[in-house]
Design a protein around this motif. Structure first.
Motif, PDB file in Angstrom:
ATOM      1  N   CYS A  40       0.676  -1.220   0.039  1.00  0.00           N
ATOM      2  CA  CYS A  40      -0.223  -0.035   0.041  1.00  0.00           C
ATOM      3  C   CYS A  40       0.847   1.240  -0.037  1.00  0.00           C
ATOM      4  O   CYS A  40       0.337   2.463  -0.155  1.00  0.00           O
ATOM      5  CB  CYS A  40      -0.855   0.090   1.359  1.00  0.00           C
ATOM      6  SG  CYS A  40      -0.227   0.345   2.788  1.00  0.00           S
ATOM      7  N   ALA A  43       0.632   3.185   4.123  1.00  0.00           N
ATOM      8  CA  ALA A  43      -0.706   3.806   4.753  1.00  0.00           C
ATOM      9  C   ALA A  43      -1.519   2.915   5.681  1.00  0.00           C
ATOM     10  O   ALA A  43      -2.414   3.156   5.825  1.00  0.00           O
ATOM     11  CB  ALA A  43      -1.673   4.095   3.466  1.00  0.00           C
TER      12      ALA A  43
ATOM     13  N   PHE B  75      -2.679   8.921  -2.082  1.00  0.00           N
ATOM     14  CA  PHE B  75      -2.267   9.395  -0.649  1.00  0.00           C
ATOM     15  C   PHE B  75      -2.758  10.927  -0.449  1.00  0.00           C
ATOM     16  O   PHE B  75      -2.726  11.443   0.604  1.00  0.00           O
ATOM     17  CB  PHE B  75      -0.690   9.476  -0.776  1.00  0.00           C
ATOM     18  CG  PHE B  75      -0.262   8.155  -0.071  1.00  0.00           C
ATOM     19  CD1 PHE B  75      -0.113   7.920   1.289  1.00  0.00           C
ATOM     20  CD2 PHE B  75      -0.055   6.894  -0.968  1.00  0.00           C
ATOM     21  CE1 PHE B  75       0.341   6.714   1.949  1.00  0.00           C
ATOM     22  CE2 PHE B  75       0.615   5.897  -0.337  1.00  0.00           C
ATOM     23  CZ  PHE B  75       0.547   5.928   1.007  1.00  0.00           C
ATOM     24  N   ALA B 109      -9.461   5.237   9.356  1.00  0.00           N
ATOM     25  CA  ALA B 109      -9.024   4.312  10.083  1.00  0.00           C
ATOM     26  C   ALA B 109      -9.565   3.656  11.111  1.00  0.00           C
ATOM     27  O   ALA B 109      -9.339   2.633  11.454  1.00  0.00           O
ATOM     28  CB  ALA B 109      -7.757   4.992  10.982  1.00  0.00           C
ATOM     29  N   ARG B 112     -11.368   1.038   9.239  1.00  0.00           N
ATOM     30  CA  ARG B 112     -10.688   0.205   8.683  1.00  0.00           C
ATOM     31  C   ARG B 112     -10.246  -0.884   9.922  1.00  0.00           C
ATOM     32  O   ARG B 112     -10.160  -2.050   9.617  1.00  0.00           O
ATOM     33  CB  ARG B 112      -9.493   0.780   8.070  1.00  0.00           C
ATOM     34  CG  ARG B 112      -8.501   0.072   7.265  1.00  0.00           C
ATOM     35  CD  ARG B 112      -9.057  -0.386   6.038  1.00  0.00           C
ATOM     36  NE  ARG B 112      -8.147  -1.108   5.270  1.00  0.00           N
ATOM     37  CZ  ARG B 112      -7.897  -1.371   3.949  1.00  0.00           C
ATOM     38  NH1 ARG B 112      -8.374  -0.638   3.244  1.00  0.00           N
ATOM     39  NH2 ARG B 112      -7.240  -2.204   3.461  1.00  0.00           N
ATOM     40  N   LYS B 346       5.227  -4.122  -9.218  1.00  0.00           N
ATOM     41  CA  LYS B 346       4.433  -3.236  -8.181  1.00  0.00           C
ATOM     42  C   LYS B 346       3.198  -2.720  -9.023  1.00  0.00           C
ATOM     43  O   LYS B 346       3.586  -1.799  -9.896  1.00  0.00           O
ATOM     44  CB  LYS B 346       5.268  -2.412  -7.695  1.00  0.00           C
ATOM     45  CG  LYS B 346       6.311  -3.153  -6.545  1.00  0.00           C
ATOM     46  CD  LYS B 346       7.013  -2.152  -5.725  1.00  0.00           C
ATOM     47  CE  LYS B 346       8.081  -2.708  -4.681  1.00  0.00           C
ATOM     48  NZ  LYS B 346       7.405  -3.138  -3.664  1.00  0.00           N
ATOM     49  N   TYR B 352      -3.974   1.778  -3.739  1.00  0.00           N
ATOM     50  CA  TYR B 352      -2.434   1.939  -3.211  1.00  0.00           C
ATOM     51  C   TYR B 352      -2.928   2.928  -1.908  1.00  0.00           C
ATOM     52  O   TYR B 352      -4.229   3.616  -2.176  1.00  0.00           O
ATOM     53  CB  TYR B 352      -1.947   2.657  -4.238  1.00  0.00           C
ATOM     54  CG  TYR B 352      -0.274   2.914  -3.849  1.00  0.00           C
ATOM     55  CD1 TYR B 352       0.775   1.825  -3.825  1.00  0.00           C
ATOM     56  CD2 TYR B 352       0.148   3.930  -3.498  1.00  0.00           C
ATOM     57  CE1 TYR B 352       1.878   1.725  -3.503  1.00  0.00           C
ATOM     58  CE2 TYR B 352       1.589   4.416  -3.428  1.00  0.00           C
ATOM     59  CZ  TYR B 352       2.507   3.192  -3.179  1.00  0.00           C
ATOM     60  OH  TYR B 352       3.644   3.346  -2.795  1.00  0.00           O
ATOM     61  N   GLY B 353      -2.175   3.236  -0.933  1.00  0.00           N
ATOM     62  CA  GLY B 353      -2.448   4.126   0.083  1.00  0.00           C
ATOM     63  C   GLY B 353      -3.319   3.540   1.090  1.00  0.00           C
ATOM     64  O   GLY B 353      -3.832   2.337   0.940  1.00  0.00           O
ATOM     65  N   PRO B 354      -4.032   4.543   1.841  1.00  0.00           N
ATOM     66  CA  PRO B 354      -5.063   4.003   2.934  1.00  0.00           C
ATOM     67  C   PRO B 354      -6.158   3.161   2.611  1.00  0.00           C
ATOM     68  O   PRO B 354      -6.716   2.053   3.040  1.00  0.00           O
ATOM     69  CB  PRO B 354      -5.596   5.309   3.430  1.00  0.00           C
ATOM     70  CG  PRO B 354      -5.330   6.390   2.696  1.00  0.00           C
ATOM     71  CD  PRO B 354      -3.984   6.026   1.860  1.00  0.00           C
ATOM     72  N   HIS B 355      -6.628   3.369   1.212  1.00  0.00           N
ATOM     73  CA  HIS B 355      -7.881   2.633   0.700  1.00  0.00           C
ATOM     74  C   HIS B 355      -7.399   1.105   0.201  1.00  0.00           C
ATOM     75  O   HIS B 355      -8.323   0.533  -0.382  1.00  0.00           O
ATOM     76  CB  HIS B 355      -8.769   3.205  -0.080  1.00  0.00           C
ATOM     77  CG  HIS B 355      -9.360   4.583   0.524  1.00  0.00           C
ATOM     78  ND1 HIS B 355     -10.557   4.171   1.390  1.00  0.00           N
ATOM     79  CD2 HIS B 355      -9.244   5.796   0.678  1.00  0.00           C
ATOM     80  CE1 HIS B 355     -10.915   5.449   1.948  1.00  0.00           C
ATOM     81  NE2 HIS B 355     -10.029   6.491   1.536  1.00  0.00           N
ATOM     82  N   LEU B 356      -6.289   0.777   0.055  1.00  0.00           N
ATOM     83  CA  LEU B 356      -5.860  -0.412  -0.795  1.00  0.00           C
ATOM     84  C   LEU B 356      -6.939  -1.558  -0.223  1.00  0.00           C
ATOM     85  O   LEU B 356      -7.568  -1.705   0.725  1.00  0.00           O
ATOM     86  CB  LEU B 356      -4.548  -0.830   0.045  1.00  0.00           C
ATOM     87  CG  LEU B 356      -3.991  -2.328  -0.733  1.00  0.00           C
ATOM     88  CD1 LEU B 356      -3.297  -1.634  -2.051  1.00  0.00           C
ATOM     89  CD2 LEU B 356      -3.209  -2.720   0.179  1.00  0.00           C
TER      90      LEU B 356
END
Lengths: 107, 407
Positions: A40, A43, B75, B109, B112, B346, B352-356
């Motif tokens: 990710c 994050a 991000f 968060a 999550r 990759k 990507y990032g917090p919502h992966l």
């Protein structure tokens, strides 16, 4: 700046100088440490940057937040060490000399 | 193309040289190969451009084509909100929000942390044999026939079964769920899409109510009992948003990726033979195919006036996060249009990032098991001779995928 050592699964160790404020994950990925995936990008969302750290270092690390804790199984430690997400640990001068082990699996 | 869209109103801040056509129109079907014919053309154009019909319903969006720009966008949750990226709640006059996917940090968060434990690798590993038994059941049903319609006979229903199992719902609902899912994700008529959304939400509300009274060990029961935010329970809107998100994220995306992967294997006998001989390569090959046949486009909404990579965007502008483009950016990947099954790329196909993608470990497991069992049980297969592959756009998915082999 802090000197961080990454120990691979085969026991081989490499050390890098990491700038303050950078995450352990970033230090690992930038230096192509095998076994640190970080899907990710840092994050706290994928749990693929897990590392093992010896208990005597824990009081110098930030406490795992609820989101990090929700992704790590309590009994997932290995070789007497605990699992943490390396993206959630920022390098501080106190971490100079830290030894970080790559876990047997990220998945 | 049979759909007539309203003539777009071009906002003042959009420079004329950044207005481009974009053939990936949600809800339409194409006989072209969008991955190999359209994507390379888009990559010859500007890094970011504006197009009139990219968002569901035929409204405008900015398109970001570079992998690194997409990573930065993922991000930049302050300038680009995930709220309301899907239209369903609003179109039926509801107030729930898909969660955690359409909640921005920092609140994100908290949700999550509530969802993560359901989908850890360890929790998903416990499902391995169950998932495998479903896959085997579907494959054995057509093995002796020498042919299948891969989407209808396997890919659509297989993840629905796993989902029903996780949610504690009867497996007999599989055809109903498939009908709703098609209405939500592949229906150009907004009225029909709204009707499907209404049906799903009404159904989920009933199940939530039931688990409040009769909790079991399933995910809905976990959700009604969970405590967030220092000790409170989830309210009705949060529960619906959570369940709807699992529905929309967990079913069609897996089917779609399975379809993309098997369309590739059917047309690339050398890759098929290599994976049949070396099944341990399957996980790596799946990630490469997820890169090359990335199917998902999500959206962000610009929250304030911002200059992103030199392009001025205004509050309310939609930005398409098109992983189909991100997976084949020639500046990110060597020979971006070639599938190299041991590449280990990759990619951003899970986001990507917090919502992966929170269901990534389940999705990978489903796709791997489907491929392992199919290649172990079915001999060399091809696309049915004479068949022209057609694909849905929006979520880029084969409409049909007829495969044949020597039974």
């Amino acid at each position: 700046m802090a000197r961080i050592t990454f120990v691979a699964l085969d026991g081989s160790a490499k050390s890098y100088d990491a700038a303050e404020g950078v995450s352990l994950m970033r230090c690992a990925v930038d230096n192509d440490v095998p076994g640190i995936v970080a899907e990710c990008g840092g994050a706290c969302a994928c749990a693929t940057c897990q590392v093992l750290i010896a208990p005597d270092w824990l009081d110098r690390l930030p406490v795992a937040g609820p989101n990090e804790a929700s992704m790590i199984d309590e009994d997932s430690g290995e070789r007497g060490m605990v699992r943490r997400l390396s993206c959630q640990i920022e390098v501080t001068p106190e971490l100079d000399g830290l030894v970080v082990h790559v876990p047997s699996s990220q998945y | 193309m049979s759909i007539a869209f309203a003539t777009p109103v071009i906002p003042d801040h959009v420079p004329e040289n950044l207005i481009r056509p974009f053939p990936f129109v949600f809800g339409t079907i194409t006989e072209a190969d969008p991955f190999n014919e359209w994507v390379p053309e888009v990559h010859k154009g500007p890094d970011i451009f504006w197009t009139p019909h990219a968002y569901p319903g035929g409204t405008p969006a900015w398109i970001v084509r570079r992998t690194q720009d997409l990573r930065d966008l993922y991000f930049d949750t302050e300038n680009f909100s995930s709220k309301d990226f899907s239209p369903y709640s609003k179109m039926i006059g509801d107030t729930w929000t898909n969660l955690p996917v359409e909640i921005d940090p920092p609140k994100h968060a908290m949700y999550r942390a509530f969802v993560n434990p359901i989908f850890t690798p360890k929790a998903m590993a416990a499902l391995e044999e169950k998932i495998r038994s479903y896959a085997v059941e579907y494959i054995e049903a057509f093995r002796a026939k020498g042919e299948c319609e891969y989407m209808k006979d396997f890919a659509f229903e297989f993840p629905i079964k796993v989902f029903l199992e996780l949610m504690g719902l009867p497996l007999s609902l599989t055809p109903q769920f498939l009908e709703w899912e098609t209405g939500l994700l592949h229906e150009p008529d907004m009225g029909k899409m709204a009707a499907a959304a209404r049906s799903v939400v009404d159904y989920l509300r009933g199940e939530i109510e039931d688990r409040r009274k009769n909790p079991t060990g399933d995910i809905i029961s976990y959700a009604v009992q969970a405590q967030i935010d220092g000790g409170r329970k989830l309210d009705d809107d949060e529960l619906v948003g959570f369940c709807f998100n699992l529905f929309i994220g967990g079913l069609d995306t897996v089917s779609t990726n399975m379809g993309g992967q098997f369309a590739h294997l059917a047309t690339h006998p050398e890759d098929q033979a290599r994976l049949r001989a070396n099944p341990e390569m399957i996980p790596t090959a799946i990630d490469e195919m997820m890169r090359a046949y990335a199917a998902v486009t999500t959206f962000r909404t610009c929250t304030r006036e911002v200059e992103f990579k030199g392009v001025r965007m205004m509050p309310g502008d939609k930005v398409a996060v098109c992983t189909t483009l991100g997976g084949r950016d020639p500046e990110e990947y060597d020979r971006a249009n070639d599938v190299i099954i041991d590449r280990k790329p990759k990619h951003v196909s899970f986001g990507y990032g917090p919502h992966l993608c929170v269901g990534m470990h389940l999705a990978r497991r489903e796709m791997r098991i489907a491929m392992e069992e199919f290649l172990a049980r079915i001999p060399a297969f091809t696309l049915k001779p004479g068949h022209t592959l057609r694909r849905h756009l929006g979520m880029i998915q084969p409409v049909e995928l007829p495969l044949v082999w020597q039974a």
